[in-house]
Design a protein around this motif. Structure first.
Motif: not given
Length: 270
Positions: A77, A88, A90, A261
């Motif tokens: 992340e 934002h 992975f 996300l």
């Protein structure tokens, strides 16, 4: 390369700038900053007139940021934010190195929220304890020297208290002592998060280290007054905030779950 990640922008402070000269903060964080902690610190700094470049990577630490080590991919992340841009996701192919970030952001202060990954080095079986200790010292020293050589000041937020069956108290105190000594010898300041947090949820039912969103936010509220004071000091026009310190204790037996996300880059809200 860094320009492909973030666009440098001036901050429009809707609450009114409280610094005589607007400072800039480069914020580097690990998994703790992917919860309410990082978002609260970032938002509070912006509200009080600090321009912020936030770069947060789950599992990050000096190995990820220092140019002396190989490039790392974030495959868990990753979060980055400026005044107008936010991402934002992975994963990212390459975590930015601190030397490039320092050149691009030209910060007044660098805020490092990290240390959890260093516990593993102190406990590594690949080296003897003395070599482990030396490795951690070298990593922190390299970070501190890189930051201060740029002209920025260093503020290091230590990890919150973790369950002592996961990381014994002696280990947590040893790491805190190492980082504090090096940061202060380089003119910086350390916030010892263990003073205001206490992990007491069941272990190993819980992971022993993850705080809930609410607890992370409360922890950030304990840090922000000291951080803002470090950034502003005695500057004319600086308003020193105050929040009474209270110990945050885990009571929830279920670790926080993160919001899914997306891979889409979205404009940051102001």
């Amino acid at each position: 390369m860094w320009k492909s990640f973030l666009i440098t922008t001036a901050l429009l402070c809707t609450g009114g700038t409280i610094f005589a000269q607007k400072p800039t903060a480069l914020y580097l964080g690990d998994s703790c900053s992917l919860s309410g902690f990082g978002q609260t610190v970032e938002a509070t700094l912006r509200r009080d007139g600090v321009e912020v470049f936030a770069v947060v990577d789950r599992g990050a630490g000096p190995y990820h940021w220092l140019k002396e080590y190989q490039q790392f991919q974030s495959d868990a992340e990753y979060w980055e934010k400026t005044g107008t841009n936010e991402r934002h996701v992975f994963s990212v192919r390459t975590v930015p190195k601190i030397d490039g970030l320092l050149r691009e952001a030209n910060p007044t202060v660098v805020v490092v929220q990290a240390g959890t990954s260093l516990y593993g080095i102190l406990r590594s079986k690949r080296r003897n304890p003395e070599a482990n200790l030396l490795e951690v010292r070298n990593l922190v020293e390299l970070m501190a020297r890189e930051i201060t050589a740029s002209g920025a000041r260093l503020y290091w937020i230590l990890p919150p208290h973790t369950h002592e069956r996961l990381h014994p108290a002696e280990l947590q105190n040893r790491l805190a002592t190492i980082i504090k000594s090096i940061v202060e010898s380089n003119g910086g300041r350390v916030f010892d998060s263990k003073r205001v947090t206490r992990y007491s949820a069941p272990y190993p039912v819980n992971d022993g280290i993850t705080y809930t969103e609410e607890q992370s936010t409360d922890w950030a509220r304990q840090v922000c007054p000291d951080l803002l004071n470090f950034i502003g000091g005695d500057r004319p026009g600086y308003r020193q905030p105050f929040t009474p310190l209270t110990k945050i204790e885990t009571t929830n037996a279920i670790p926080v779950s993160l919001t899914p996300l997306t891979e889409v880059t979205t404009p940051a809200s102001r």
